[in-house]
Design a protein around this motif. Structure first.
Motif, PDB file in Angstrom:
ATOM      1  N   GLY A 194       0.817  -1.202   0.000  1.00 26.42           N
ATOM      2  CA  GLY A 194       0.000   0.000   0.000  1.00 26.42           C
ATOM      3  C   GLY A 194       0.847   1.246   0.000  1.00 26.42           C
ATOM      4  N   ALA A 195       0.237   2.340  -0.459  1.00 27.28           N
ATOM      5  CA  ALA A 195       0.915   3.636  -0.398  1.00 27.28           C
ATOM      6  C   ALA A 195      -0.082   4.744  -0.690  1.00 27.28           C
ATOM      7  CB  ALA A 195       2.054   3.706  -1.417  1.00 27.28           C
ATOM      8  N   TYR A 196       0.137   5.873  -0.089  1.00 33.87           N
ATOM      9  CA  TYR A 196      -0.641   7.091  -0.353  1.00 33.87           C
ATOM     10  C   TYR A 196      -2.155   6.854  -0.334  1.00 33.87           C
ATOM     11  CZ  TYR A 196       4.069   8.318  -1.196  1.00 33.87           C
ATOM     12  OH  TYR A 196       5.407   8.467  -0.999  1.00 33.87           O
ATOM     13  N   TYR A 218      -3.173  -4.500   7.685  1.00 32.10           N
ATOM     14  CA  TYR A 218      -2.066  -3.581   7.398  1.00 32.10           C
ATOM     15  C   TYR A 218      -0.775  -4.382   7.214  1.00 32.10           C
ATOM     16  CZ  TYR A 218       1.690  -0.281   8.455  1.00 32.10           C
ATOM     17  OH  TYR A 218       2.866   0.436   8.424  1.00 32.10           O
ATOM     18  N   TYR A 255      -4.025  11.867   0.641  1.00 29.98           N
ATOM     19  CA  TYR A 255      -2.869  11.529   1.460  1.00 29.98           C
ATOM     20  C   TYR A 255      -1.756  12.562   1.330  1.00 29.98           C
ATOM     21  CZ  TYR A 255       0.651   8.641   3.783  1.00 29.98           C
ATOM     22  OH  TYR A 255       1.597   8.155   4.643  1.00 29.98           O
ATOM     23  N   SER A 275      10.241   0.426   3.045  1.00 38.55           N
ATOM     24  CA  SER A 275      10.127   0.543   4.505  1.00 38.55           C
ATOM     25  C   SER A 275      10.661  -0.721   5.148  1.00 38.55           C
ATOM     26  CB  SER A 275       8.660   0.683   4.918  1.00 38.55           C
ATOM     27  OG  SER A 275       8.100   1.817   4.336  1.00 38.55           O
ATOM     28  N   LYS A 333       3.481  12.475  15.833  1.00 40.23           N
ATOM     29  CA  LYS A 333       2.416  12.309  14.835  1.00 40.23           C
ATOM     30  C   LYS A 333       1.674  10.999  15.102  1.00 40.23           C
ATOM     31  CE  LYS A 333       3.983  15.479  11.626  1.00 40.23           C
ATOM     32  NZ  LYS A 333       5.412  15.568  11.357  1.00 40.23           N
ATOM     33  N   GLY A 355       8.906   6.165  10.968  1.00 43.60           N
ATOM     34  CA  GLY A 355       9.911   7.072  10.395  1.00 43.60           C
ATOM     35  C   GLY A 355      10.124   8.282  11.296  1.00 43.60           C
ATOM     36  N   GLU A 407      13.545   9.177  13.311  1.00 42.24           N
ATOM     37  CA  GLU A 407      14.175  10.493  13.093  1.00 42.24           C
ATOM     38  C   GLU A 407      14.370  11.221  14.428  1.00 42.24           C
ATOM     39  OE1 GLU A 407      12.392  12.960  10.080  1.00 42.24           O
ATOM     40  OE2 GLU A 407      13.561  14.710  10.716  1.00 42.24           O
ATOM     41  N   LYS A 461      18.178   9.285  11.756  1.00 38.54           N
ATOM     42  CA  LYS A 461      17.984   9.517  10.316  1.00 38.54           C
ATOM     43  C   LYS A 461      19.321   9.920   9.668  1.00 38.54           C
ATOM     44  CE  LYS A 461      14.750  11.960   7.284  1.00 38.54           C
ATOM     45  NZ  LYS A 461      13.543  12.772   7.297  1.00 38.54           N
ATOM     46  N   ALA A 508      13.478   7.848   7.180  1.00 42.26           N
ATOM     47  CA  ALA A 508      14.149   7.062   8.207  1.00 42.26           C
ATOM     48  C   ALA A 508      13.651   5.617   8.327  1.00 42.26           C
ATOM     49  CB  ALA A 508      14.024   7.775   9.555  1.00 42.26           C
ATOM     50  N   GLU A 518       9.250  -5.004   8.726  1.00 40.17           N
ATOM     51  CA  GLU A 518       8.257  -5.332   7.696  1.00 40.17           C
ATOM     52  C   GLU A 518       8.848  -6.337   6.710  1.00 40.17           C
ATOM     53  OE1 GLU A 518       6.786  -3.499   3.742  1.00 40.17           O
ATOM     54  OE2 GLU A 518       6.408  -2.003   5.292  1.00 40.17           O
TER      55      GLU A 518
HETATM   56  N1  EPU Z   1       8.277  10.992   8.961  1.00 37.88           N
HETATM   57  C1  EPU Z   1       9.300  11.631   9.625  1.00 37.88           C
HETATM   58  N2  EPU Z   1      10.586  11.264   9.337  1.00 37.88           N
HETATM   59  C2  EPU Z   1      10.895  10.318   8.424  1.00 37.88           C
HETATM   60  C3  EPU Z   1       9.843   9.652   7.741  1.00 37.88           C
HETATM   61  C4  EPU Z   1       8.543  10.001   8.035  1.00 37.88           C
HETATM   62  O1  EPU Z   1       9.060  12.505  10.460  1.00 37.88           O
HETATM   63  O2  EPU Z   1      12.074  10.058   8.220  1.00 37.88           O
HETATM   64  C5  EPU Z   1       6.892  11.409   9.219  1.00 37.88           C
HETATM   65  C6  EPU Z   1       6.367  12.215   8.014  1.00 37.88           C
HETATM   66  O3  EPU Z   1       6.644  13.567   8.137  1.00 37.88           O
HETATM   67  C7  EPU Z   1       4.885  11.947   8.080  1.00 37.88           C
HETATM   68  C8  EPU Z   1       4.800  10.551   8.661  1.00 37.88           C
HETATM   69  O4  EPU Z   1       6.045  10.283   9.285  1.00 37.88           O
HETATM   70  O5  EPU Z   1       4.243  12.814   8.957  1.00 37.88           O
HETATM   71  C9  EPU Z   1       4.487   9.516   7.590  1.00 37.88           C
HETATM   72  O6  EPU Z   1       5.493   9.544   6.605  1.00 37.88           O
HETATM   73  P1  EPU Z   1       5.262   9.063   5.083  1.00 37.88           P
HETATM   74  O7  EPU Z   1       4.053   9.703   4.520  1.00 37.88           O
HETATM   75  O8  EPU Z   1       6.543   9.225   4.348  1.00 37.88           O
HETATM   76  O9  EPU Z   1       4.883   7.539   5.185  1.00 37.88           O
HETATM   77  P2  EPU Z   1       5.369   6.386   6.160  1.00 37.88           P
HETATM   78  O10 EPU Z   1       4.304   6.108   7.154  1.00 37.88           O
HETATM   79  O11 EPU Z   1       6.732   6.667   6.663  1.00 37.88           O
HETATM   80  C10 EPU Z   1       4.199   4.530   4.712  1.00 37.88           C
HETATM   81  C11 EPU Z   1       4.525   3.215   4.067  1.00 37.88           C
HETATM   82  C12 EPU Z   1       5.311   3.417   2.772  1.00 37.88           C
HETATM   83  C13 EPU Z   1       4.467   4.269   1.854  1.00 37.88           C
HETATM   84  C14 EPU Z   1       4.137   5.603   2.565  1.00 37.88           C
HETATM   85  C15 EPU Z   1       3.198   6.461   1.760  1.00 37.88           C
HETATM   86  C16 EPU Z   1       4.707   1.624   5.897  1.00 37.88           C
HETATM   87  C17 EPU Z   1       5.599   0.775   6.713  1.00 37.88           C
HETATM   88  N3  EPU Z   1       5.288   2.380   4.977  1.00 37.88           N
HETATM   89  O12 EPU Z   1       5.426   5.142   5.118  1.00 37.88           O
HETATM   90  O13 EPU Z   1       5.476   2.157   2.167  1.00 37.88           O
HETATM   91  O14 EPU Z   1       5.131   4.531   0.638  1.00 37.88           O
HETATM   92  O15 EPU Z   1       3.463   5.327   3.815  1.00 37.88           O
HETATM   93  O16 EPU Z   1       1.936   5.897   1.742  1.00 37.88           O
HETATM   94  O17 EPU Z   1       3.485   1.591   6.081  1.00 37.88           O
HETATM   95  C18 EPU Z   1       6.920   0.286   1.948  1.00 37.88           C
HETATM   96  O18 EPU Z   1       6.067  -0.363   2.564  1.00 37.88           O
HETATM   97  O19 EPU Z   1       7.989  -0.239   1.532  1.00 37.88           O
HETATM   98  C19 EPU Z   1       6.713   1.721   1.756  1.00 37.88           C
HETATM   99  C20 EPU Z   1       7.648   2.512   1.238  1.00 37.88           C
END
Ligand code: EPU
Length: 337
Positions: A126-128, A161, A194, A237, A260, A274, A278, A283, A297, A333
């Motif tokens: 999943g994403a976005y 999830y 998203y 991730s 968050k 992430g 961080e 990070k 991160a 993951e």
């Molecule tokens: N954030 C930080 N620092 C970081 C990374 C994230 O503060 O280094 C904060 C961002 O600012 C934001 C929140 O964390 O407020 C979420 O960050 P982001 O939208 O980048 O998504 P994510 O939760 O870190 C998940 C998925 C990704 C997917 C993105 C977008 C998981 C484990 N990962 O990441 O999936 O691309 O959402 O939908 O659920 C994957 O599974 O390989 C993957 C890349």
């Protein structure tokens, strides 16, 4: 179909780790797949798709079967929807682009995710704001044990999830050979809610985005945050975003009010790992040949020549530091082999 001995898997895992398979075979047809399984009934087997969600920490003392089944087609349609079937070995992103080129909607938010179609149901990628469970109809699989065919419906996959039956009750029992998705032909449900998608579209002065516009926005966002495995080995991730009890969350949130979170149920919240990593100061940190990516991160990267063990040690260090800082356990993951 050639059986190769002592085969390097470096080009078959997106981390780019050097590890060997005792034996390796790439199968391009169901007949070949059946034959290989039948001939190797008593041998240990390991099923390999796109290699984008695993960390190899050792050589694989088994016959590695690389599922390389190709083909995609429309299998059914009505006025509003189309049912598209893809064989398991198709590259996911190329498949997504193919659907968008034909104006089929539903997968655009999942553009540029590495890996092959056949492994997408395993962890419900999943994403976005979209997950494959939203468009997934069914998948065909065969049992490793005696090559029986089984169709798994969306319900039977028990999607959660980054979770499915293939990580639980059906683990290591099936090889997914093809997947069917139900996509829109018109009245597309464009989902730009998203995070950064809206901002990316606005920057480009796009008010009524098409499927292609959304896909391009996702590609631009991913490219700005996530390293390209061809340039820097990684597995997307590395950790899941932890889901914790609201009662625990409230205690931590008092100490870290800027933390968050997203509500997932009346009793639970999901916290972005992430952000935790961080804030814990990790990070961009590099340890030898590997490290924590500077733009996201959640992603661990191989700067070249890292061993799986080195990356595993870094992942443990990240888990321990996050636990010490926030009292939250984060879970990998990717599959650690
Ligand atoms: N954030 C930080 N620092 C970081 C990374 C994230 O503060 O280094 C904060 C961002 O600012 C934001 C929140 O964390 O407020 C979420 O960050 P982001 O939208 O980048 O998504 P994510 O939760 O870190 C998940 C998925 C990704 C997917 C993105 C977008 C998981 C484990 N990962 O990441 O999936 O691309 O959402 O939908 O659920 C994957 O599974 O390989 C993957 C890349």
């Amino acid at each position: 179909m050639e059986l190769l001995n002592n085969f390097s898997l470096k080009n078959f895992n997106t981390f780019g780790i050097e590890a060997k398979a005792k034996q390796f075979v790439a199968v391009q047809s169901i007949q070949d797949l059946r034959a290989i399984l039948e001939e190797n009934k008593s041998n240990k087997k390991f099923i390999l798709g796109g290699g984008s969600n695993m960390l190899l920490t050792k050589d694989i003392e088994a016959l590695v079967i690389h599922v390389d089944l190709k083909g995609k087609k429309v299998v059914k349609e009505d006025e509003d929807f189309v049912w598209v079937e893809s064989q398991a070995g198709e590259n996911w992103h190329e498949f997504v682009l193919w659907t968008i080129d034909q104006n089929f909607g539903g997968l655009e938010n999942m553009s540029l995710i590495p890996g092959n179609v056949g492994t997408t149901p395993v962890q419900n990628i999943g994403a976005y704001g979209t997950e494959i469970k939203d468009t997934f109809v069914s998948c065909e699989a065969i049992t490793i044990e005696n090559q029986e065919t089984k169709t798994f419906t969306n319900q039977e996959c028990h999607f959660g999830y980054r979770e499915s039956v293939f990580k639980n009750d059906a683990k290591d029992q099936y090889i997914i050979t093809s997947v069917v998705f139900k996509l829109t032909k018109r009245n597309h449900k464009i989902n730009t809610s998203y995070g950064d998608i809206m901002g990316e579209l606005t920057n480009n002065n796009i008010i009524n985005p098409t499927l292609k516009d959304v896909s391009n926005a996702v590609i631009a966002i991913r490219k700005s945050k996530l390293p390209d495995p061809k340039e820097l080995g990684n597995s997307g991730s590395f950790f899941k975003n932890p889901i914790i009890l609201k009662s625990d969350f409230e205690k931590i949130h008092q100490k870290f009010p800027e933390m968050k979170y997203y509500e997932v149920s009346e009793t639970e919240v999901k916290v972005p790992a992430g952000w935790l990593i961080e804030q814990a100061g990790l990070k961009g940190k590099r340890f030898g040949n590997a490290g924590i990516h500077k733009n996201q991160a959640l992603v661990l990267v191989n700067y070249g020549g890292a061993t799986g063990k080195e990356i595993l040690d870094i992942s443990k260090h990240v888990q321990e530091t996050v636990l010490k800082t926030f009292g939250i356990d984060i879970e990998a993951e990717v599959n650690i082999i």
